[in-house]
Design a protein around this motif. Structure first.
Motif, PDB file in Angstrom:
ATOM      1  N   ARG A 141       0.864  -1.171   0.000  1.00 11.45           N
ATOM      2  CA  ARG A 141       0.000   0.000   0.000  1.00 11.45           C
ATOM      3  C   ARG A 141       0.912   1.236   0.000  1.00 11.45           C
ATOM      4  N   ALA A 142       0.829   2.059  -1.052  1.00 10.09           N
ATOM      5  CA  ALA A 142       1.618   3.291  -1.101  1.00 10.09           C
ATOM      6  C   ALA A 142       0.886   4.346  -0.282  1.00 10.09           C
ATOM      7  N   GLY A 143       0.866   4.144   1.016  1.00 12.87           N
ATOM      8  CA  GLY A 143       0.153   5.036   1.928  1.00 12.87           C
ATOM      9  C   GLY A 143       0.077   4.375   3.285  1.00 12.87           C
ATOM     10  N   ALA A 144      -0.845   4.869   4.138  1.00 15.77           N
ATOM     11  CA  ALA A 144      -0.897   4.378   5.519  1.00 15.77           C
ATOM     12  C   ALA A 144      -2.021   3.366   5.750  1.00 15.77           C
ATOM     13  N   GLY A 145      -3.270   3.782   5.439  1.00 16.62           N
ATOM     14  CA  GLY A 145      -4.438   2.970   5.802  1.00 16.62           C
ATOM     15  C   GLY A 145      -4.553   1.728   4.934  1.00 16.62           C
ATOM     16  N   VAL A 146      -4.872   0.592   5.557  1.00 12.63           N
ATOM     17  CA  VAL A 146      -4.994  -0.666   4.803  1.00 12.63           C
ATOM     18  C   VAL A 146      -6.406  -1.247   4.897  1.00 12.63           C
ATOM     19  N   ASN A 147      -7.378  -0.405   5.252  1.00 10.62           N
ATOM     20  CA  ASN A 147      -8.748  -0.916   5.373  1.00 10.62           C
ATOM     21  C   ASN A 147      -9.361  -1.249   4.008  1.00 10.62           C
ATOM     22  N   ASN A 148      -8.694  -0.883   2.918  1.00 17.95           N
ATOM     23  CA  ASN A 148      -9.159  -1.237   1.570  1.00 17.95           C
ATOM     24  C   ASN A 148      -8.588  -2.588   1.109  1.00 17.95           C
ATOM     25  N   ILE A 149      -7.830  -3.243   1.985  1.00 16.71           N
ATOM     26  CA  ILE A 149      -7.153  -4.501   1.609  1.00 16.71           C
ATOM     27  C   ILE A 149      -7.642  -5.624   2.537  1.00 16.71           C
ATOM     28  N   PRO A 150      -7.971  -6.803   1.974  1.00 14.75           N
ATOM     29  CA  PRO A 150      -8.453  -7.903   2.842  1.00 14.75           C
ATOM     30  C   PRO A 150      -7.301  -8.550   3.617  1.00 14.75           C
ATOM     31  N   VAL A 151      -6.792  -7.835   4.609  1.00 12.37           N
ATOM     32  CA  VAL A 151      -5.571  -8.268   5.310  1.00 12.37           C
ATOM     33  C   VAL A 151      -5.756  -9.635   5.983  1.00 12.37           C
ATOM     34  N   GLU A 152      -6.930  -9.826   6.602  1.00 14.45           N
ATOM     35  CA  GLU A 152      -7.137 -11.078   7.343  1.00 14.45           C
ATOM     36  C   GLU A 152      -7.079 -12.288   6.404  1.00 14.45           C
ATOM     37  N   LYS A 153      -7.786 -12.147   5.275  1.00 20.37           N
ATOM     38  CA  LYS A 153      -7.818 -13.237   4.297  1.00 20.37           C
ATOM     39  C   LYS A 153      -6.408 -13.520   3.763  1.00 20.37           C
ATOM     40  N   LEU A 154      -5.663 -12.456   3.508  1.00 19.23           N
ATOM     41  CA  LEU A 154      -4.312 -12.629   2.977  1.00 19.23           C
ATOM     42  C   LEU A 154      -3.397 -13.266   4.020  1.00 19.23           C
ATOM     43  N   SER A 155      -3.604 -12.912   5.291  1.00 17.76           N
ATOM     44  CA  SER A 155      -2.802 -13.515   6.373  1.00 17.76           C
ATOM     45  C   SER A 155      -3.014 -15.023   6.388  1.00 17.76           C
ATOM     46  N   GLU A 156      -4.261 -15.432   6.220  1.00 18.45           N
ATOM     47  CA  GLU A 156      -4.563 -16.880   6.236  1.00 18.45           C
ATOM     48  C   GLU A 156      -3.834 -17.597   5.098  1.00 18.45           C
ATOM     49  N   GLN A 157      -3.545 -16.853   4.028  1.00 18.74           N
ATOM     50  CA  GLN A 157      -2.841 -17.457   2.884  1.00 18.74           C
ATOM     51  C   GLN A 157      -1.332 -17.255   2.976  1.00 18.74           C
ATOM     52  N   GLY A 158      -0.876 -16.613   4.067  1.00 20.20           N
ATOM     53  CA  GLY A 158       0.564 -16.392   4.241  1.00 20.20           C
ATOM     54  C   GLY A 158       1.114 -15.293   3.357  1.00 20.20           C
ATOM     55  N   ILE A 159       0.239 -14.346   2.962  1.00 20.22           N
ATOM     56  CA  ILE A 159       0.675 -13.264   2.068  1.00 20.22           C
ATOM     57  C   ILE A 159       0.862 -11.978   2.870  1.00 20.22           C
TER      58      ILE A 159
END
Ligand SMILES: NC(=O)c1ccc[n+]([C@@H]2O[C@H](COP(=O)([O-])OP(=O)(O)OC[C@H]3O[C@@H](n4cnc5c(N)ncnc54)[C@H](O)[C@@H]3O)[C@@H](O)[C@H]2O)c1
Ligand SMILES: O=C(O)[C@H](O)COP(=O)(O)O
Length: 395
Positions: free
Chosen positions: A57-75
């Protein structure tokens, strides 16, 4: 090896130029990307190809990114902490002045004036009494969230003569060190709200902060207080703000997040999400995001991730294995055994964990073949495995 990066939004040229053309293909329509570079585009409903190894993310906020789902995939998801903080701080200060000096309604008044000469001047002088403002020295500012932006806002307001109170139960030691020594700490959000003439929000939008400011919280604030929201729309219940403005309990709501419900409402000043929109902030954010992405793709190193720990290990001569896994016992042991069975000697190793995730870098005296990486991926709890070639062997 050539890495493929898909971009969303306008990414500053300074960032794009930081991808060596010999090693990277970059663009909005890149298929099967290894990495994604994004600003505010909403990726929650976006189908992300299985090839994606990391998102920056070229910025601060990551609420536009499915972080939880990506964490489960190890990304890992990276952001650019602090890279746009000065730009946001400057716009927050502008918002503070706009609110206290009624600049938006005053501009609207002038735009609607008619007549000429003395008639015009008389209308100006007669009208200005509606816009008598307040000065900053001695007024109290409450800063909710004392991270990269909140800390800068707090210090700048202090330098302008305001009294500053902050609330941030999760403040980092690094950010606490940067605060002016006479910035007072509130013990609760309600305590801060009850005693401040202005409240400025600088927290991320997560479940715990959604509609942090609602009817009950506004009722705690003194009459005519000013609410500044340059963090995220969802932090504030709009209906509560509009009711409080209509009843004259809230002085003004200055926000960087316009919404049809807010348009044309008296007491609302809305800017079109301009906080990070300076050439400097866009360049800083893009360059840092690209650095994070390159370090990860080329060397497996993790810096500035929002879901993984920092894991940075200098390269040795051989190949490198990068393993993302669940933070449970005996993962490193099983990976090590698999490497030993394949006749690979471990030269260096670094393992770190963060919450439910762990990440391990293992340098070996050869190169980890795809079948060995496949066997490691099959270990229960392993989420992602990458075999990174020796630095000298990269084409
Ligand atoms: N308007 C814009 O263009 C713009 C630009 C950049 C950032 N932002 C927004 O501002 C937010 C903050 O950015 P930052 O760079 O300062 O992030 P940061 O991570 O440096 O700081 C956030 C701080 O909020 C604190 N916090 C979290 N939950 C809290 C709570 N419930 N109460 C009090 N404090 C809490 C954290 O402990 C942290 O110190 C971002 O998440 C983003 O949503 C907006
Ligand atoms: O969280 C952020 O960094 C800001 O909201 C900036 O968003 P932008 O990169 O879309 O301007």
């Amino acid at each position: 090896m050539v890495f493929r990066i898909r971009t969303y939004n306008n990414i500053a040229e300074a960032g794009l130029e930081a991808f060596p053309r010999s090693q990277y293909e970059v663009g909005a329509s890149i298929e099967q990307p290894d990495g994604i570079l994004v600003r505010s585009a909403n990726l929650h409903q976006e189908p992300l190809p299985e090839t994606v190894q990391a998102i920056a993310r070229a910025g601060a906020g990551v609420n536009n990114i499915p972080v939880e789902k990506l964490s489960e995939q190890g990304i890992p998801v990276f952001n650019a902490p602090g890279a746009n903080a000065n730009a946001v701080k400057e716009l927050v200060l502008a918002g503070l002045f706009m609110g206290f000096r009624h600049i938006a309604p005053a501009l609207a008044f002038v735009a609607e004036l008619s007549g000429e000469g003395e008639t015009f001047e008389k209308a100006v002088e007669a009208g200005k009494k509606r816009f008598v403002g307040r000065e900053l020295p001695g007024r109290r500012l409450g800063v909710v969230g004392l991270g990269a932006i909140g800390g800068q806002v707090a210090n700048a307001a202090r330098a302008l003569g305001m009294e500053v109170v902050g609330y941030d139960p999760g403040i980092t030691v690094e950010h606490a060190w940067r605060l002016a020594s006479d910035i007072r700490q509130a013990r609760s959000l309600d305590e801060l709200l009850a005693e401040c003439d202005v409240v400025s929000l600088h927290v991320p939008l997560i479940e715990a902060t959604r509609e942090l400011i609602n009817e009950r919280r506004i009722a705690v604030m003194p009459d005519s207080a000013l609410l500044l929201n340059f963090a995220r729309d969802g932090l504030v219940r709009r209906s509560a703000v509009l009711a409080a403005l209509a009843e004259g309990r809230l002085g003004a709501y200055v926000t960087d997040f316009p919404h049809p419900e807010l348009q044309g409402q008296p007491g609302v000043v809305a800017l079109p999400h301009l906080g990070a929109s300076t050439g400097e902030a866009e360049a800083n954010s893009a360059v840092l995001a690209v650095q994070n992405l390159r370090e990860f793709l080329e060397h497996g190193n993790i810096r500035n991730s929002v879901n993984f720990p920092d894991v940075v290990m200098p390269r040795t001569d051989g190949g490198r294995l990068a393993v993302a896994n669940a933070n449970v016992p005996n993962m490193v042991g099983q990976v090590g055994t698999t490497l030993a069975e394949a006749g690979l000697n471990i030269v260096d190793l670094l393992n770190r964990s963060r919450g439910e995730l762990a990440y391990t870098l293992i340098d070996v005296d050869g190169e980890v073949a795809p079948d060995i990486a496949g066997r490691i991926l099959a270990i229960d709890g392993v989420l992602k495995v990458r075999s990174i070639p020796p630095v000298s062997g990269r084409g």
